[in-house]
Design an enzyme around this catalytic site. Structure first.
Site, short mmCIF file in Angstrom:
data_model
loop_
_atom_site.label_atom_id
_atom_site.label_comp_id
_atom_site.label_asym_id
_atom_site.label_seq_id
_atom_site.Cartn_x
_atom_site.Cartn_y
_atom_site.Cartn_z
N VAL A 406 -42.42 -12.24 -105.78
CA VAL A 406 -41.40 -13.45 -105.85
C VAL A 406 -40.63 -13.34 -104.47
O VAL A 406 -40.21 -12.30 -103.99
CB VAL A 406 -40.44 -13.04 -106.81
CG1 VAL A 406 -39.52 -13.89 -106.85
CG2 VAL A 406 -41.25 -13.00 -108.37
N HIS A 407 -40.28 -14.74 -103.91
CA HIS A 407 -39.53 -14.80 -102.69
C HIS A 407 -38.02 -14.81 -103.17
O HIS A 407 -37.29 -15.48 -103.68
CB HIS A 407 -39.77 -16.16 -102.43
CG HIS A 407 -38.91 -16.64 -101.06
ND1 HIS A 407 -39.57 -16.56 -99.94
CD2 HIS A 407 -37.79 -17.01 -101.02
CE1 HIS A 407 -38.59 -16.84 -98.91
NE2 HIS A 407 -37.44 -17.31 -99.50
N HIS A 408 -37.66 -13.39 -102.92
CA HIS A 408 -36.32 -12.86 -103.41
C HIS A 408 -35.97 -11.63 -102.52
O HIS A 408 -36.75 -10.56 -102.46
CB HIS A 408 -36.22 -12.63 -104.99
CG HIS A 408 -35.07 -12.17 -105.48
ND1 HIS A 408 -34.29 -10.95 -105.25
CD2 HIS A 408 -33.97 -13.21 -106.38
CE1 HIS A 408 -33.16 -11.14 -105.83
NE2 HIS A 408 -32.98 -12.45 -106.37
#
Length: 486
Positions: A406-408
């Protein structure tokens, strides 16, 4: 894009999937609320359940002589954008009011109220003067140049506000809606806090009415991230919630007479377009005869447009929303699931009101019973939770197959609880963003952007259009999951 026939084929296939596997909506509900704890900014409470997070941004507002600690990071970055944060809070509060008994039966009402309060406590801090509201902490461009845990932030924590000289009726209106909706949610459990929220909501609505304007013109730093297309929808949305909270004639007059637009038939409910939310609130009150003696042509127009939107979503309207071959509602490639989750909420709460008032939905392509609407919602939610062509759950941490990269920022870097060594701006990119391995921390409960129009998903950390989660994605699903779990 799929036709209605393709949608029905997808629907039939999904029915087979559902029969083969049972989805635990209660588990999904619990996990959806955990996500908000992962997004917290500020000093974390003693009962924090997401343990890989730590305290962050403890100096927010200090340079300007104001305490702006708290609130939520919007998505995978470390900026606090007030506009989507307020929308998130409104959705959570609507969940708590529309599905209070269901949340309570699943022992999640308290966690939902805690999630709301984390937002509303921050908004109270941000609204120190009647006609001043702080709308952004941090700056998106500089933040996006760094890949750092929120606990390690070195990027500027600039503060941005609206006031009489720099108005933002959309931001003030959405924040008023959030506070008014939260006032309804807290009325039973904490009447004093509820009244305090209403005081701020009323002041912000007054500010928005007296000083119209688009907030992203006053805070241009927000424009490329959460630029607003107008403020009339937020004013109507706020008036609808304030009327629900107070029953005061002034807010009904605004809904009935002073609103410049009823919104016509909308394409979606989102952080930038609240018309369908207001229309559905008004339509539900009409069905429940809460405008007795005050009904007007305009009120019925709101109901007409709300129902046309729902008909279009369930493929029985004159301008149906497109779907993927697998049957998922489809608006666009970038974070499509944000629109799916809000739509499922709108349809669910309206279906329950139709059922309670012994009504059905009249669409141009046929009559629809409330039970059919709930079946449609269940189909969409089941798709999100793994009953789809990829057999992938788009809720992180739910099921055995879900997005791993996840882009986080916080989730993709080792927890500060495990390694206190500071991870620098560029170091984060080199050692963690580019790392071809699953994130070390699961962002449990997060709803990512989701698949493309061919039901395909690319699980890559640099694929922010599909792989970044946002608070509004999950907020809308809280109430729906409570309803399906009960």
């Amino acid at each position: 894009m799929a036709s209605t026939n393709n949608f029905m084929l997808g629907f039939c296939l999904m029915i087979l999937f559902v029969n083969a596997a049972s989805i635990d909506y209660g588990e999904a509900l619990t996990k959806s609320l955990l996500y908000f704890e992962a997004q917290r900014s500020g000093k974390l409470p003693h009962n924090q359940r997401v343990q890989w997070r730590g305290d962050s941004a403890l100096q927010d507002g200090k340079d300007d002589g104001i305490d702006l600690i708290g609130g939520y990071y919007d998505a995978g970055d470390n900026v606090k954008f007030g506009f989507p944060m307020a929308f998130t809070t409104t959705l959570l509060a609507w969940s708590a009011t529309a599905f209070e008994s269901q949340l309570n039966s699943k022992n999640e009402l308290k966690n939902t109220l805690n999630a709301i309060k984390w937002g509303t406590d921050y908004f109270i801090k941000a609204h120190k003067e009647s006609h001043v509201l702080y709308g952004e902490i941090g700056e998106g461009i500089s933040d996006h140049k760094c890949w750092e845990r929120p606990e390690d932030m070195t990027t500027p924590r600039s503060v941005y506000k609206i006031d009489e000289q720099h108005p933002g009726a959309d931001l003030a209106g959405e924040t008023a809606a959030a506070l008014a909706a939260a006032a309804v949610a807290f009325k039973k459990s904490d009447s004093s806090y509820s009244n305090h929220l209403l005081t701020h909501a009323k002041e912000l609505f007054d500010f928005a009415i007296k000083f119209p304007g688009v907030y992203s013109n006053s805070i241009p730093e927000a424009r490329i991230f959460y630029g607003s297309s107008g403020y009339e929808d937020e004013l109507l949305w706020a008036a609808a919630w304030l009327y629900k909270a107070t029953k005061e004639q002034t807010y009904l007059d605004y809904i009935n007479e002073k609103s410049t637009s009823c919104g016509l038939t909308r394409l979606n409910l989102s952080w930038d377009d609240k018309y369908i939310g207001a229309q559905v609130l008004i339509a539900k009150d009409l069905l429940e005869n809460k405008f007795a003696g005050n009904e007007s042509t305009l009120l019925n127009e709101y109901k007409k447009y709300a129902e046309e939107f729902i008909c279009n979503c369930i493929q029985k309207g004159n301008n149906n929303i497109k779907t993927t071959d697998g049957g998922l509602l489809w608006w666009g490639y970038w974070n499509n699931l944000q629109f799916v989750t809000t739509t499922t909420f709108v349809i669910t709460t309206y279906a329950d009101t139709l059922s309670a008032t012994k009504n059905s939905l009249q669409c141009s392509r046929g009559n629809v019973e409330p039970s059919e609407l709930i079946s449609f919602v269940k189909f969409q939610v089941d798709y999100i939770l793994g009953e789809n062509p990829q057999k992938m759950s788009y809720m992180v941490g739910f099921g055995t197959h879900y997005p791993q990269k996840v882009h986080h920022r916080g989730a993709s870097i080792v927890s500060i609880k495990k390694d206190k060594k500071t991870v620098g701006c560029q170091e984060g990119f080199d050692q963690w963003f580019k790392r071809n391995a699953p994130n070390p921390n699961d962002l449990v409960g997060a709803i990512v952007g989701g698949p493309d129009n061919s039901d395909q998903y690319n699980d890559s950390r640099d694929n922010f259009k599909q792989g970044e989660a946002a608070t509004a994605n999950s907020a809308a699903l809280v109430g729906v999951l409570a309803r399906l779990a009960s």
